[in-house]
Design a protein around this motif. Structure first.
Motif, PDB file in Angstrom:
ATOM      1  N   ASN A  41       0.655  -1.298   0.075  1.00 53.13           N
ATOM      2  CA  ASN A  41       0.011   0.046  -0.013  1.00 53.13           C
ATOM      3  C   ASN A  41       1.005   1.129  -0.111  1.00 53.13           C
ATOM      4  N   ARG A  42       1.664   1.116   1.017  1.00 50.78           N
ATOM      5  CA  ARG A  42       3.286   2.133   1.353  1.00 50.78           C
ATOM      6  C   ARG A  42       3.637   2.310  -0.052  1.00 50.78           C
ATOM      7  N   THR A  43       3.845   1.351  -1.183  1.00 48.92           N
ATOM      8  CA  THR A  43       4.405   1.918  -2.276  1.00 48.92           C
ATOM      9  C   THR A  43       3.525   2.288  -3.666  1.00 48.92           C
ATOM     10  N   HIS A  44       2.302   1.973  -3.700  1.00 45.30           N
ATOM     11  CA  HIS A  44       1.275   2.361  -4.447  1.00 45.30           C
ATOM     12  C   HIS A  44       1.773   3.690  -4.146  1.00 45.30           C
ATOM     13  N   LEU A  45       1.291   3.862  -3.028  1.00 43.74           N
ATOM     14  CA  LEU A  45       0.748   5.736  -2.830  1.00 43.74           C
ATOM     15  C   LEU A  45       2.516   6.481  -2.921  1.00 43.74           C
ATOM     16  N   ILE A  46       3.343   5.973  -2.872  1.00 45.05           N
ATOM     17  CA  ILE A  46       3.879   6.689  -3.613  1.00 45.05           C
ATOM     18  C   ILE A  46       4.652   6.525  -4.817  1.00 45.05           C
ATOM     19  N   SER A  47       4.427   6.060  -5.676  1.00 45.69           N
ATOM     20  CA  SER A  47       4.606   6.232  -6.657  1.00 45.69           C
ATOM     21  C   SER A  47       3.330   6.996  -7.220  1.00 45.69           C
ATOM     22  N   LEU A  48       2.169   6.849  -6.922  1.00 48.64           N
ATOM     23  CA  LEU A  48       0.948   7.164  -7.369  1.00 48.64           C
ATOM     24  C   LEU A  48       1.594   8.869  -7.559  1.00 48.64           C
ATOM     25  N   ALA A  49       2.117   9.236  -6.275  1.00 51.03           N
ATOM     26  CA  ALA A  49       2.450  10.881  -5.644  1.00 51.03           C
ATOM     27  C   ALA A  49       3.244  11.177  -6.016  1.00 51.03           C
ATOM     28  N   ILE A  50       4.624  10.200  -6.788  1.00 53.06           N
ATOM     29  CA  ILE A  50       5.100  10.664  -8.360  1.00 53.06           C
ATOM     30  C   ILE A  50       5.322  10.986  -8.972  1.00 53.06           C
ATOM     31  N   TYR A  51       3.994  10.241  -9.272  1.00 53.69           N
ATOM     32  CA  TYR A  51       3.567  10.530 -10.938  1.00 53.69           C
ATOM     33  C   TYR A  51       2.903  11.499 -11.208  1.00 53.69           C
ATOM     34  N   LEU A  52       2.043  11.304 -10.142  1.00 55.54           N
ATOM     35  CA  LEU A  52       1.293  12.852  -9.889  1.00 55.54           C
ATOM     36  C   LEU A  52       1.903  13.903 -10.131  1.00 55.54           C
ATOM     37  N   LEU A  53       3.070  13.942  -9.253  1.00 55.24           N
ATOM     38  CA  LEU A  53       3.289  15.676  -8.840  1.00 55.24           C
ATOM     39  C   LEU A  53       4.702  15.988 -10.642  1.00 55.24           C
ATOM     40  N   PHE A  54       5.270  14.123 -10.931  1.00 56.93           N
ATOM     41  CA  PHE A  54       5.600  14.427 -12.837  1.00 56.93           C
ATOM     42  C   PHE A  54       4.441  14.876 -13.644  1.00 56.93           C
ATOM     43  N   LEU A  55       3.547  14.104 -14.003  1.00 55.63           N
ATOM     44  CA  LEU A  55       2.574  14.703 -15.157  1.00 55.63           C
ATOM     45  C   LEU A  55       1.768  16.702 -14.253  1.00 55.63           C
ATOM     46  N   LEU A  56       1.305  17.343 -13.288  1.00 51.12           N
ATOM     47  CA  LEU A  56       1.373  18.288 -12.925  1.00 51.12           C
ATOM     48  C   LEU A  56       1.705  19.055 -13.340  1.00 51.12           C
ATOM     49  N   THR A  57       3.428  18.903 -12.754  1.00 50.96           N
ATOM     50  CA  THR A  57       4.504  19.782 -13.524  1.00 50.96           C
ATOM     51  C   THR A  57       4.781  20.279 -14.780  1.00 50.96           C
ATOM     52  N   SER A  58       5.088  18.821 -14.777  1.00 47.40           N
ATOM     53  CA  SER A  58       4.921  18.468 -17.302  1.00 47.40           C
ATOM     54  C   SER A  58       4.255  19.542 -18.089  1.00 47.40           C
ATOM     55  N   THR A  59       2.384  19.092 -16.637  1.00 42.88           N
ATOM     56  CA  THR A  59       1.876  19.358 -18.013  1.00 42.88           C
ATOM     57  C   THR A  59       1.635  21.335 -17.683  1.00 42.88           C
ATOM     58  N   PHE A  60       1.237  21.988 -15.776  1.00 37.44           N
ATOM     59  CA  PHE A  60       1.527  23.463 -15.606  1.00 37.44           C
ATOM     60  C   PHE A  60       2.784  23.952 -16.055  1.00 37.44           C
ATOM     61  N   LEU A  61       3.601  23.732 -15.308  1.00 36.35           N
ATOM     62  CA  LEU A  61       4.534  24.592 -15.329  1.00 36.35           C
ATOM     63  C   LEU A  61       5.449  24.518 -15.956  1.00 36.35           C
ATOM     64  N   PHE A  62       6.279  22.618 -16.519  1.00 36.04           N
ATOM     65  CA  PHE A  62       7.681  23.116 -17.439  1.00 36.04           C
ATOM     66  C   PHE A  62       7.003  22.064 -18.316  1.00 36.04           C
ATOM     67  N   THR A  63       7.823  22.419 -19.849  1.00 39.67           N
ATOM     68  CA  THR A  63       8.451  20.874 -20.971  1.00 39.67           C
ATOM     69  C   THR A  63       8.301  19.896 -20.289  1.00 39.67           C
ATOM     70  N   ARG A  64       8.346  18.641 -20.324  1.00 34.25           N
ATOM     71  CA  ARG A  64       9.108  17.495 -20.478  1.00 34.25           C
ATOM     72  C   ARG A  64       8.603  16.470 -20.875  1.00 34.25           C
ATOM     73  N   ASN A  65       9.369  15.763 -21.567  1.00 36.71           N
ATOM     74  CA  ASN A  65       8.893  14.524 -22.326  1.00 36.71           C
ATOM     75  C   ASN A  65       8.397  13.501 -22.129  1.00 36.71           C
ATOM     76  N   LEU A  66       7.288  13.197 -22.634  1.00 39.55           N
ATOM     77  CA  LEU A  66       6.397  11.899 -21.582  1.00 39.55           C
ATOM     78  C   LEU A  66       7.395  10.529 -21.807  1.00 39.55           C
ATOM     79  N   LEU A  67       7.418  10.312 -23.554  1.00 41.75           N
ATOM     80  CA  LEU A  67       8.351   8.997 -24.187  1.00 41.75           C
ATOM     81  C   LEU A  67       9.042   8.672 -23.185  1.00 41.75           C
ATOM     82  N   PRO A  68      10.667   9.350 -22.462  1.00 42.59           N
ATOM     83  CA  PRO A  68      11.121   9.107 -21.742  1.00 42.59           C
ATOM     84  C   PRO A  68      10.461   8.790 -20.545  1.00 42.59           C
ATOM     85  N   PHE A  69       9.314   9.027 -20.392  1.00 51.26           N
ATOM     86  CA  PHE A  69       8.778   9.260 -18.893  1.00 51.26           C
ATOM     87  C   PHE A  69       8.015   7.680 -18.771  1.00 51.26           C
ATOM     88  N   ILE A  70       7.573   7.229 -19.789  1.00 45.95           N
ATOM     89  CA  ILE A  70       6.711   6.410 -19.775  1.00 45.95           C
ATOM     90  C   ILE A  70       7.796   4.940 -20.348  1.00 45.95           C
TER      91      ILE A  70
END
Length: 187
Positions: free
Chosen positions: A18-47
């Motif tokens: 449960n802790r692992t899944h919550l941490i992953s969700l938080a990290i991936y949401l952080l990345f997606l939110l910063t790449s959507t609203f703040l900076f331009t990040r490549n999604l292909l390397p992320f995936i």
């Protein structure tokens, strides 16, 4: 007694997953939110670079999640809800391959957070892992090769020897010959 150990293992695995899944969700949401609203990040390397970590999480879920028997209607008043532990799951804190897989998950999380904060250049930090593996492989190979050179010296080869004595002798043999003790004849 064995049932208590299994229940402890099941509780530990459930908490860890449960802790692992919550941490992953938080990290991936952080990345997606910063790449959507703040900076331009490549999604292909992320995936591509997070696929191994996601696959490992799915594997951990499959082997580590405890399974319970379905609740029976006659024992619904018990403290466990009528569910008995069927399988506690594999230990997720085991040494060896499991430990290595946790390292991959942690490294992926760290790189994803660093990319979200610092920029796309941080994806290059994934190159540290194969470079370290190559260095580790080379140093192991060199150590084994050096170890075998001492073996060939004892078999009459021209290895480096191990004692620094004269003519392939050990220090002990050279000292005994200097004192006039037993003389060893080499053929």
């Amino acid at each position: 007694m064995a049932q208590k150990v299994q229940k402890t293992q099941a509780a530990r695995n459930t908490t860890t997953l449960n802790r692992t899944h919550l941490i992953s969700l938080a990290i991936y949401l952080l990345f997606l939110l910063t790449s959507t609203f703040l900076f331009t990040r490549n999604l292909l390397p992320f995936i591509l670079l997070n696929l191994p970590a996601l696959a490992i999480e799915v594997w951990f879920e499959r082997i580590g999640r405890p399974t319970y028997t379905p609740p029976s209607p006659s024992t619904s008043t018990s403290t466990s809800g009528g569910r008995d532990l069927r399988k506690a799951g594999e230990p997720l804190d085991a040494k060896g391959l499991t430990e290595w897989m946790w390292d991959i998950v942690y490294w992926s999380w760290g790189n994803t957070v660093l990319v979200a904060i610092a920029g796309n250049w941080a994806w290059w930090l994934y190159a540290v892992v194969p470079l370290y593996s190559a260095w580790l492989g080379w140093s192991t190979y060199a150590g084994v090769r050096q170890g075998f050179s001492g073996v060939s010296a004892g078999a009459g080869g021209a290895g480096t020897g191990d004692g620094g004595g004269v003519g392939g002798q050990s220090k002990r043999q050279a000292k005994m010959e200097r004192k006039g003790g037993q003389r060893v004849q080499y053929r």
